[in-house]
Design a protein around this motif. Structure first.
Motif, PDB file in Angstrom:
ATOM      1  N   HIS A  63     -19.264 -13.648   3.769  1.00  0.00           N
ATOM      2  CA  HIS A  63     -19.773 -13.034   2.545  1.00  0.00           C
ATOM      3  C   HIS A  63     -20.919 -13.815   1.908  1.00  0.00           C
ATOM      4  N   ILE A 107     -19.743 -11.043  10.585  1.00  0.00           N
ATOM      5  CA  ILE A 107     -18.909 -10.343   9.600  1.00  0.00           C
ATOM      6  C   ILE A 107     -17.510 -10.175  10.194  1.00  0.00           C
ATOM      7  N   HIS A 109     -15.206  -8.114  10.174  1.00  0.00           N
ATOM      8  CA  HIS A 109     -14.803  -6.856  10.818  1.00  0.00           C
ATOM      9  C   HIS A 109     -15.623  -6.528  12.062  1.00  0.00           C
ATOM     10  N   ASP A 128      -9.803  -8.099   2.378  1.00  0.00           N
ATOM     11  CA  ASP A 128     -11.059  -7.366   2.293  1.00  0.00           C
ATOM     12  C   ASP A 128     -10.761  -5.895   2.533  1.00  0.00           C
ATOM     13  N   HIS A 130     -12.431  -3.420   3.623  1.00  0.00           N
ATOM     14  CA  HIS A 130     -12.923  -2.741   4.825  1.00  0.00           C
ATOM     15  C   HIS A 130     -12.183  -3.112   6.103  1.00  0.00           C
ATOM     16  N   SER A 346     -24.303  -4.835   7.605  1.00  0.00           N
ATOM     17  CA  SER A 346     -22.944  -4.652   7.082  1.00  0.00           C
ATOM     18  C   SER A 346     -21.936  -4.309   8.176  1.00  0.00           C
ATOM     19  N   CYS A 347     -20.656  -4.424   7.813  1.00  0.00           N
ATOM     20  CA  CYS A 347     -19.585  -4.136   8.767  1.00  0.00           C
ATOM     21  C   CYS A 347     -19.519  -2.653   9.107  1.00  0.00           C
ATOM     22  N   CYS A 408     -22.724 -10.865   5.654  1.00  0.00           N
ATOM     23  CA  CYS A 408     -22.619  -9.652   4.839  1.00  0.00           C
ATOM     24  C   CYS A 408     -23.935  -9.345   4.134  1.00  0.00           C
ATOM     25  N   CYS A 411     -25.278  -6.301   1.751  1.00  0.00           N
ATOM     26  CA  CYS A 411     -24.229  -5.307   1.533  1.00  0.00           C
ATOM     27  C   CYS A 411     -23.614  -5.533   0.164  1.00  0.00           C
ATOM     28  N   LEU A 412     -23.407  -6.805  -0.197  1.00  0.00           N
ATOM     29  CA  LEU A 412     -22.875  -7.074  -1.534  1.00  0.00           C
ATOM     30  C   LEU A 412     -23.621  -8.163  -2.255  1.00  0.00           C
ATOM     31  N   ASN A 430     -21.816   0.425   2.850  1.00  0.00           N
ATOM     32  CA  ASN A 430     -20.760   1.387   2.550  1.00  0.00           C
ATOM     33  C   ASN A 430     -20.542   1.676   1.072  1.00  0.00           C
ATOM     34  N   ARG A 436     -24.201  -3.208  -6.857  1.00  0.00           N
ATOM     35  CA  ARG A 436     -23.591  -3.692  -5.620  1.00  0.00           C
ATOM     36  C   ARG A 436     -24.551  -4.570  -4.816  1.00  0.00           C
TER      37      ARG A 436
HETATM   38  S1  SF4 Z   1     -18.285  -4.348   3.157  1.00  0.00           S
HETATM   39 FE1  SF4 Z   1     -20.041  -5.653   3.110  1.00  0.00          FE
HETATM   40  S2  SF4 Z   1     -19.303  -7.445   2.034  1.00  0.00           S
HETATM   41 FE2  SF4 Z   1     -17.495  -6.346   2.710  1.00  0.00          FE
HETATM   42  S3  SF4 Z   1     -17.000  -7.242   4.705  1.00  0.00           S
HETATM   43 FE3  SF4 Z   1     -18.328  -5.489   5.067  1.00  0.00          FE
HETATM   44  S4  SF4 Z   1     -20.362  -6.362   5.190  1.00  0.00           S
HETATM   45 FE4  SF4 Z   1     -19.086  -7.855   4.199  1.00  0.00          FE
END
Ligand code: SF4
Lengths: 467, 217
Positions: A63, A107, A109, A128, A130, A346-347, A408, A411-412, A430, A436
C-alpha cells in the motif's frame, strides 16, 4: 442435498458450529500487508500470544511502497515506519515475507495467485476488502479487520456466520474491446453498491467460463463493490492450467490428488441460491463511472444523468453531491469528458493481460497534449519483468507513460502517487470515492483498454468504433 | 473489548448514503502503527476546511457546516446514518475513530459487512432499523434540539424517552460477547483441541494445504 460451491467451501472449514449458527471457521491462508497488520502483531505481543501456523501466512508490503527510485528507500517517515514494522513483525514471528527489493513483491492480491499461494478449496483472508479477488480460484476469500487478522495469526480460525448465496450468470459472447472490468462495472450498476450485502456472489455463465484467470480475478475483485463479502468462480481447466507449476502449488503425486479434489469445486446442478441474476453481455458496451460510487456507471455512449430525474430524495441528493464533486453537468456525453491523468494499475487491473490490453490500444501513438501524467504500475515485480520481456514497457514509455515499480500506488494514494485537487483521472482501479486517489481528485473507473484510449485521445472514447 | 449493555445519548444525524470508510477515516491516517489517536481525524475531510496529515501539530480549521461541528450535537454518542454505512475498505481504524470520538452506537437502515463485523469486535454497536423508522428519526432529530435515544442491547430495543422506536436483530453469540466484553481470541484459544482435531482430519484429506512452498524457507 445439492450444494452450492459456497456451501462446499464453508462446510469443509467448520471446526464447530454454535447454536445461533455462528461457526468457528478454519482459515487455510492469510495474506498480510503493512497497513492493517501492525496493531494485530502489537496485540499478540501485548498478550504474549504466539502464531498458530506462521507458514500459513504470507506477507508483502504494497500500500505504502514508492513506485520509483526504490533503491533510495522511503522518504515519507510514517510510511517507512509502517513497512519497517512489517519487516520486524515478520522476522520476530517467522512469517514469510517478500521484501520490497524482492522480484516477487507486489500487490498482495496479485502476488497470492501468481505464487500459487491462492489455491482452490482454501479459505483465504487478508486485512483488505479486495481479498474477494482470490475467489476466482474457487476459494472462499474475503477481507477482514485488524482484530480478525490478529485472531487468524493466533488461532488460524475466525468466528463467522454463513453468508447468503447469490448467483450472477453472465451469458453470451463479449463484443470486441469489452472485458471483465466492463462486466464487473455493469454488475455493480445493476445490483447497486449494497445489492450483494450479506452475500457471496458466484459468477457463472458462458461469459465467465470464457474468461482467463486474470479476467475472473478482475470480476471477483469488484464483488466487494457490489457489497458482497466474497466473489466466486467454479474451478475448471482454466483454473488448473493457471496453477500448474506455481511455487506454492503442490507438485507430483500431491498435485494429481489436489486436482482431482478441485474438480469437485463447482455448484451442483440443482443447487439453490438465495438470489439469482442473469445478465446478457452480448451487447455490453465499455463502462465508465461518472460519480463517487462505483454504482454510478453508464455505458460509454451514455450521458451524465440528471439528479432531477431521480425520484428518491436521498438518492437525488447523493447524485447531486457526486456531480458537484466531480464537476460534471447533467447531460454531458461521456465521450466529451476530458482527463488530466491516466492510471493503469491496482489489484483490479495490473496483471500481464491488462497491460497487454492497454498497450494494444496505443500502437505507436502518444499521450494527448492535455494529459499531464499517465502512470503504468505493474501488479508485481514478476508482472513487470514479464511485460518488459515482451517490450510493453517501451510501448508505454515511447507514448509518454511512466513505467513504475509495483505497488498499490494511485489506487489509494497512500504513497507519493496521487491526484492534485481538481484533477480528473481515467483509472483502472476499483473505487471512485471522494478523495480516493488524492484529496479533491476525481476518478472515473474504466477498463485498461479504455484508460489507454483516453490517454491517447485526451477524453473518453468509444473504443468499439474510434481509435 | 468495551462492554455494551445500554446507551442513552444525544443523536447526531449524518444524512448521506454510502458513507465509506475513507470518509470516516482518510487513508493518510492509516500509516499509524498504534491503535489509538484516530478520533481527532474522524470524518477529517468533511470536518475540517484544511487538509490534515498524521501527527500534524498546527491547529485545524473546523468546517462550521459539518454536522459534527454544530454546537447542538456536541457530546453525541449515537450516530444516525443512511444505508450502506461503512462501505469500502476493511480498515478497523473506522470503528476505532468513531469510538474514540465518543460514538457508542450507529443507527442505520443497513451497514457494509466488514464494517459491521469490525464494529462488533470493538464494542461499537451497529443497529439496523427499517428505512421508514430511520426517515422518521432524521425528522425528529432535526426538529428537536437535544434529541436523544436509548439503545438497550439486552432487550434489543431502541427508545426515545419512554416511547419504543423499534426492535433490532443481532446474533446471540455477538450479543453475548458485547454484554460480557468477551474477545474472540480468548474464546477460540479455549477450543485448541478441537482445532487440532480438525487440522489432523484435513491434513489427511487435503495434505497439499499443509505443504511448504518449493524453494522457499
Ligand atoms: S484496492 Fe488498491 S489499495 Fe487496495 S489492495 Fe488493491 S491496489 Fe491496493
Amino acid at each position: 442435498m445439492a450444494k452450492t460451491l459456497y456451501d462446499k467451501l464453508w462446510d469443509s472449514h467448520v471446526v464447530r458450529e454454535l447454536a445461533d449458527g455462528t461457526c468457528l471457521l478454519y482459515i487455510d491462508r492469510q495474506l498480510v500487508h503493512e497497513v492493517t497488520s501492525p496493531q494485530a502483531f502489537a496485540g499478540l505481543r501485548a498478550r504474549a500470544r504466539g502464531l498458530w501456523r506462521p507458514e500459513a501466512n504470507l506477507a508483502v508490503a504494497d500500500h505504502n511502497v514508492p513506485t520509483r527510485d526504490r533503491a533510495l528507500g522511503i522518504t515519507d517517515a510514517t510510511s517507512r515506519r509502517q513497512i519497517e514494522a512489517l519487516e520486524r513483525n515478520c522476522r520476530d514471528f517467522h512469517v514469510p515475507l517478500f521484501a520490497m527489493d524482492d522480484i516477487r513483491q507486489g500487490i498482495v492480491h496479485v502476488v497470492g495467485p501468481e505464487q500459487g499461494a491462492t489455491l482452490p478449496g482454501m479459505t483465504i483472508v487478508c486485512g483488505d476488502s479486495h481479498t474477494s479477488t482470490h475467489g476466482a480460484f474457487g476459494a472462499l476469500a474475503y477481507g477482514v479487520g485488524t482484530s480478525e487478522v490478529e485472531q487468524v495469526l493466533a488461532t488460524q480460525c475466525l468466528l463467522q456466520k454463513r453468508s447468503r448465496t447469490m448467483r450472477v450468470r453472465l451469458e453470451g459472447t463479449l463484443p470486441k474491446g469489452v472485458g471483465a472490468k466492463d462486466m464487473a462495472l455493469a454488475v455493480i450498476g445493476k445490483l447497486g453498491t449494497a445489492g450483494g450485502t450479506g452475500c457471496a456472489i458466484e459468477f457463472a455463465g458462458s461469459a465467465v467460463r470464457a474468461l482467463s484467470m486474470e479476467g475472473r480475478m478482475t470480476l471477483c475483485n469488484m464483488a466487494i463493490e457490489a457489497g458482497a463479502r466474497a466473489g466466486l468462480v467454479a474451478v475448471d481447466e482454466t483454473t488448473i492450467t493457471y496453477l500448474a507449476g506455481r511455487p506454492f502449488a503442490p507438485s507430483g503425486a500431491l498435485w494429481e490428488r489436489a486436482v482431482a479434489a478441485w474438480r469437485g469445486l463447482v455448484s451442483d446442478g440443482d443447487a439453490q441460491f438465495d438470489h439469482e441474476w442473469e445478465i446478457d453481455v452480448g451487447a455490453l458496451a465499455p463502462q465508465v463511472t461518472y460519480g463517487t460510487s462505483p454504482e454510478m456507471v453508464v455505458p460509454v455512449e451514455g450521458r451524465v444523468p440528471d439528479p432531477a430525474a431521480e425520484r428518491d430524495p436521498a438518492r437525488r441528493e447523493a447524485l447531486a453531491a457526486a456531480l458537484a464533486y466531480m464537476d460534471l453537468r447533467p447531460g454531458t456525453a461521456i465521450t466529451d469528458i476530458a482527463v488530466d491523468v491516466v492510471f493503469i494499475g491496482s489489484c483490479t487491473n495490473a496483471r500481464l493481460e491488462d497491460l497487454r490490453d492497454a498497450a494494444a490500444m496505443i500502437a505507436g501513438r502518444r499521450l494527448a497534449p492535455g494529459v499531464r501524467r499517465a502512470l503504468v504500475v505493474p501488479g508485481s515485480g514478476l508482472v513487470k519483468r514479464a511485460a518488459e520481456a515482451e517490450g510493453l514497457d517501451r510501448v508505454f514509455t515511447e507514448a509518454g507513460f511512466e513505467w513504475r515499480d509495483p505497488g498499490c500506488s494511485m489506487c489509494l494514494a497512500m504513497n507519493a502517487d496521487r491526484l492534485e485537487s481538481g484533477e480528473r483521472c481515467a483509472s483502472t482501479s476499483n473505487r471512485n470515492f471522494e478523495g480516493r486517489q488524492g484529496a479533491g481528485g476525481r476518478t472515473h473507473l474504466v477498463s485498461p483498454r479504455m484508460a489507454a484510449a483516453a490517454a491517447i485521445a485526451g477524453h473518453f472514447v468509444d473504443i468499439r468504433h474510434d481509435l | 473489548m468495551q462492554r455494551f449493555e445500554r446507551e442513552t445519548g444525544l443523536v447526531v444525524p449524518l444524512d448521506r448514503l454510502n458513507v465509506d470508510t475513507d470518509a470516516i477515516i482518510p487513508k493518510q491516517f492509516l500509516k499509524a502503527v498504534a491503535r489509538s489517536g484516530f478520533g481527532i481525524n474522524l470524518f477529517d475531510n468533511w470536518r475540517y476546511l484544511d487538509h490534515g496529515e498524521p501527527g500534524q501539530e498546527t491547529a485545524r480549521t473546523p468546517n462550521p457546516d459539518f454536522v459534527l461541528n454544530k454546537p447542538r450535537y456536541q457530546g453525541a454518542s449515537i450516530l444516525l446514518a443512511r444505508a450502506n454505512f461503512g462501505c469500502g475498505s476493511s480498515r478497523e481504524h473506522a470503528p476505532w475513530a468513531l469510538l474514540e470520538y465518543g460514538i457508542r452506537a450507529i443507527v442505520a437502515p443497513s451497514f457494509a459487512d466488514i464494517f459491521y463485523n469490525n464494529s462488533l469486535k470493538n464494542g461499537l454497536l451497529p443497529v439496523v432499523l427499517p428505512e421508514a423508522v430511520i426517515d422518521r428519526l432524521f425528522q425528529a432529530v432535526e426538529a428537536t434540539v437535544g434529541y436523544s435515544l436509548t439503545i438497550d442491547l439486552r432487550s434489543q430495543r431502541v427508545f426515545a424517552k419512554d416511547e419504543e422506536i423499534g426492535a433490532f436483530a443481532i446474533d446471540a453469540f455477538r450479543r453475548e460477547c458485547l454484554l460480557e466484553g468477551l474477545d474472540d481470541i480468548g474464546w477460540t484459544q479455549a477450543r485448541e483441541a478441537e482445532i487440532r482435531d480438525y487440522e489432523a482430519r484435513r491434513r489427511h484429506e487435503a495434505p497439499w494445504l499443509f505443504a511448504q512452498a518449493k524453494g522457499h524457507s
